[in-house]
Motif scaffolding. Structure first.
Motif, PDB file in Angstrom:
ATOM      1  N   ALA A 154       0.837  -1.206   0.000  1.00 35.88           N
ATOM      2  CA  ALA A 154       0.000   0.000   0.000  1.00 35.88           C
ATOM      3  C   ALA A 154       0.874   1.259   0.000  1.00 35.88           C
ATOM      4  O   ALA A 154       0.550   2.249  -0.676  1.00 35.88           O
ATOM      5  CB  ALA A 154      -0.930  -0.008   1.211  1.00 35.88           C
ATOM      6  N   LEU A 155       1.981   1.225   0.740  1.00 38.12           N
ATOM      7  CA  LEU A 155       2.875   2.388   0.790  1.00 38.12           C
ATOM      8  C   LEU A 155       3.565   2.612  -0.563  1.00 38.12           C
ATOM      9  O   LEU A 155       3.796   3.748  -0.968  1.00 38.12           O
ATOM     10  CB  LEU A 155       3.914   2.205   1.895  1.00 38.12           C
ATOM     11  CG  LEU A 155       3.368   2.262   3.332  1.00 38.12           C
ATOM     12  CD1 LEU A 155       4.444   1.845   4.326  1.00 38.12           C
ATOM     13  CD2 LEU A 155       2.863   3.655   3.647  1.00 38.12           C
ATOM     14  N   VAL A 156       3.860   1.520  -1.256  1.00 39.29           N
ATOM     15  CA  VAL A 156       4.463   1.646  -2.589  1.00 39.29           C
ATOM     16  C   VAL A 156       3.467   2.295  -3.538  1.00 39.29           C
ATOM     17  O   VAL A 156       3.814   3.205  -4.307  1.00 39.29           O
ATOM     18  CB  VAL A 156       4.917   0.266  -3.131  1.00 39.29           C
ATOM     19  CG1 VAL A 156       5.309   0.350  -4.590  1.00 39.29           C
ATOM     20  CG2 VAL A 156       6.071  -0.268  -2.308  1.00 39.29           C
ATOM     21  N   LYS A 157       2.209   1.844  -3.488  1.00 35.58           N
ATOM     22  CA  LYS A 157       1.174   2.423  -4.345  1.00 35.58           C
ATOM     23  C   LYS A 157       0.931   3.889  -4.022  1.00 35.58           C
ATOM     24  O   LYS A 157       0.577   4.674  -4.896  1.00 35.58           O
ATOM     25  CB  LYS A 157      -0.126   1.635  -4.224  1.00 35.58           C
ATOM     26  CG  LYS A 157      -0.076   0.296  -4.928  1.00 35.58           C
ATOM     27  CD  LYS A 157      -1.390  -0.416  -4.856  1.00 35.58           C
ATOM     28  CE  LYS A 157      -1.266  -1.779  -5.519  1.00 35.58           C
ATOM     29  NZ  LYS A 157      -2.506  -2.538  -5.437  1.00 35.58           N
ATOM     30  N   ALA A 158       1.138   4.262  -2.750  1.00 38.91           N
ATOM     31  CA  ALA A 158       0.957   5.660  -2.350  1.00 38.91           C
ATOM     32  C   ALA A 158       2.132   6.527  -2.791  1.00 38.91           C
ATOM     33  O   ALA A 158       2.073   7.753  -2.655  1.00 38.91           O
ATOM     34  CB  ALA A 158       0.777   5.740  -0.830  1.00 38.91           C
ATOM     35  N   GLY A 159       3.197   5.906  -3.298  1.00 37.01           N
ATOM     36  CA  GLY A 159       4.334   6.673  -3.811  1.00 37.01           C
ATOM     37  C   GLY A 159       5.339   7.084  -2.740  1.00 37.01           C
ATOM     38  O   GLY A 159       6.116   8.023  -2.953  1.00 37.01           O
ATOM     39  N   LYS A 160       5.353   6.389  -1.631  1.00 40.56           N
ATOM     40  CA  LYS A 160       6.299   6.713  -0.558  1.00 40.56           C
ATOM     41  C   LYS A 160       7.709   6.257  -0.930  1.00 40.56           C
ATOM     42  O   LYS A 160       7.894   5.323  -1.702  1.00 40.56           O
ATOM     43  CB  LYS A 160       5.886   6.014   0.746  1.00 40.56           C
ATOM     44  CG  LYS A 160       4.535   6.396   1.266  1.00 40.56           C
ATOM     45  CD  LYS A 160       4.574   7.747   1.917  1.00 40.56           C
ATOM     46  CE  LYS A 160       3.220   8.037   2.553  1.00 40.56           C
ATOM     47  NZ  LYS A 160       3.223   9.286   3.266  1.00 40.56           N
ATOM     48  N   SER A 161       8.706   6.916  -0.345  1.00 37.28           N
ATOM     49  CA  SER A 161      10.102   6.517  -0.556  1.00 37.28           C
ATOM     50  C   SER A 161      10.441   5.356   0.378  1.00 37.28           C
ATOM     51  O   SER A 161       9.707   5.064   1.331  1.00 37.28           O
ATOM     52  CB  SER A 161      11.042   7.689  -0.290  1.00 37.28           C
ATOM     53  OG  SER A 161      11.070   7.984   1.089  1.00 37.28           O
ATOM     54  N   ALA A 162      11.554   4.728   0.127  1.00 43.37           N
ATOM     55  CA  ALA A 162      11.965   3.598   0.966  1.00 43.37           C
ATOM     56  C   ALA A 162      12.219   4.048   2.392  1.00 43.37           C
ATOM     57  O   ALA A 162      11.899   3.332   3.349  1.00 43.37           O
ATOM     58  CB  ALA A 162      13.211   2.945   0.382  1.00 43.37           C
ATOM     59  N   LEU A 192      10.130  -9.341  -3.568  1.00 45.62           N
ATOM     60  CA  LEU A 192       8.747  -9.384  -4.060  1.00 45.62           C
ATOM     61  C   LEU A 192       8.661  -9.000  -5.531  1.00 45.62           C
ATOM     62  O   LEU A 192       7.616  -9.158  -6.153  1.00 45.62           O
ATOM     63  CB  LEU A 192       7.869  -8.436  -3.234  1.00 45.62           C
ATOM     64  CG  LEU A 192       7.631  -8.825  -1.778  1.00 45.62           C
ATOM     65  CD1 LEU A 192       6.915  -7.710  -1.044  1.00 45.62           C
ATOM     66  CD2 LEU A 192       6.838 -10.120  -1.699  1.00 45.62           C
ATOM     67  N   GLY A 193       9.745  -8.451  -6.076  1.00 45.45           N
ATOM     68  CA  GLY A 193       9.745  -8.023  -7.473  1.00 45.45           C
ATOM     69  C   GLY A 193       9.070  -6.689  -7.683  1.00 45.45           C
ATOM     70  O   GLY A 193       8.612  -6.387  -8.786  1.00 45.45           O
ATOM     71  N   ILE A 194       8.985  -5.869  -6.641  1.00 47.04           N
ATOM     72  CA  ILE A 194       8.341  -4.560  -6.715  1.00 47.04           C
ATOM     73  C   ILE A 194       9.423  -3.499  -6.866  1.00 47.04           C
ATOM     74  O   ILE A 194      10.418  -3.502  -6.144  1.00 47.04           O
ATOM     75  CB  ILE A 194       7.512  -4.280  -5.440  1.00 47.04           C
ATOM     76  CG1 ILE A 194       6.422  -5.337  -5.283  1.00 47.04           C
ATOM     77  CG2 ILE A 194       6.919  -2.883  -5.480  1.00 47.04           C
ATOM     78  CD1 ILE A 194       5.697  -5.262  -3.959  1.00 47.04           C
ATOM     79  N   LEU A 195       9.222  -2.587  -7.811  1.00 50.19           N
ATOM     80  CA  LEU A 195      10.169  -1.499  -8.030  1.00 50.19           C
ATOM     81  C   LEU A 195       9.546  -0.181  -7.612  1.00 50.19           C
ATOM     82  O   LEU A 195       8.346   0.023  -7.747  1.00 50.19           O
ATOM     83  CB  LEU A 195      10.579  -1.436  -9.503  1.00 50.19           C
ATOM     84  CG  LEU A 195      11.282  -2.683 -10.023  1.00 50.19           C
ATOM     85  CD1 LEU A 195      11.490  -2.575 -11.513  1.00 50.19           C
ATOM     86  CD2 LEU A 195      12.610  -2.851  -9.325  1.00 50.19           C
ATOM     87  N   LEU A 196      10.362   0.704  -7.109  1.00 53.84           N
ATOM     88  CA  LEU A 196       9.890   2.024  -6.681  1.00 53.84           C
ATOM     89  C   LEU A 196       9.993   3.027  -7.824  1.00 53.84           C
ATOM     90  O   LEU A 196      10.860   2.914  -8.680  1.00 53.84           O
ATOM     91  CB  LEU A 196      10.732   2.531  -5.507  1.00 53.84           C
ATOM     92  CG  LEU A 196      10.630   1.727  -4.222  1.00 53.84           C
ATOM     93  CD1 LEU A 196      11.552   2.322  -3.174  1.00 53.84           C
ATOM     94  CD2 LEU A 196       9.212   1.726  -3.714  1.00 53.84           C
ATOM     95  N   GLY A 197       9.124   4.016  -7.804  1.00 57.19           N
ATOM     96  CA  GLY A 197       9.215   5.130  -8.737  1.00 57.19           C
ATOM     97  C   GLY A 197       8.890   4.778 -10.173  1.00 57.19           C
ATOM     98  O   GLY A 197       9.282   5.487 -11.090  1.00 57.19           O
ATOM     99  N   GLY A 198       8.215   3.691 -10.422  1.00 61.47           N
ATOM    100  CA  GLY A 198       7.842   3.324 -11.781  1.00 61.47           C
ATOM    101  C   GLY A 198       9.006   2.880 -12.647  1.00 61.47           C
ATOM    102  O   GLY A 198       8.911   2.889 -13.859  1.00 61.47           O
TER     103      GLY A 198
END
Length: 103
Positions: A17-25, A46-52
């Motif tokens: 949810a925090l990743v979807k909200a655009g929060k930083s690490a 998990l294979g999730i990347l930040l910032g698109g």
């Protein structure tokens, strides 16, 4: 080596949810009460990347390298190997010139 504590499913869902909200690490780490490195490691697993960002394909390094230049300065050149010539054999017959007549 002791294993790291497992992430509870509720914590993982909060992380998503925090990743979807655009929060930083760093912001996610503060909110989840963990370290930034732990957040980044979990996101990677998990294979999730930040910032698109798009995930890069794992390319072997040997394909990325170009061949070294032919006259490279960093390559030590060997000095030429000195090979002495065999000594010449002296023969008396070759030393005496028989073509001239004695005077």
């Amino acid at each position: 080596m002791p294993s790291a504590p497992a992430w509870p499913e509720a914590k993982v869902e909060r992380l998503r949810a925090l990743v979807k909200a655009g929060k930083s690490a760093g912001e996610m780490a503060e909110e989840l009460e963990t370290t930034r490195c732990a957040v980044l490691g979990k996101l990677d697993r998990l294979g999730i990347l930040l910032g698109g960002a798009k995930r890069r394909h794992a390319t072997p390094r040997k394909h990325l390298r170009s061949p070294p230049p032919r006259n490279s300065v960093c390559v030590a050149k060997r000095p030429p190997v000195f090979q002495p010539t065999p000594p010449r054999r002296f023969s008396r017959e070759a030393a005496v010139d028989t073509t001239q007549q004695p005077a």
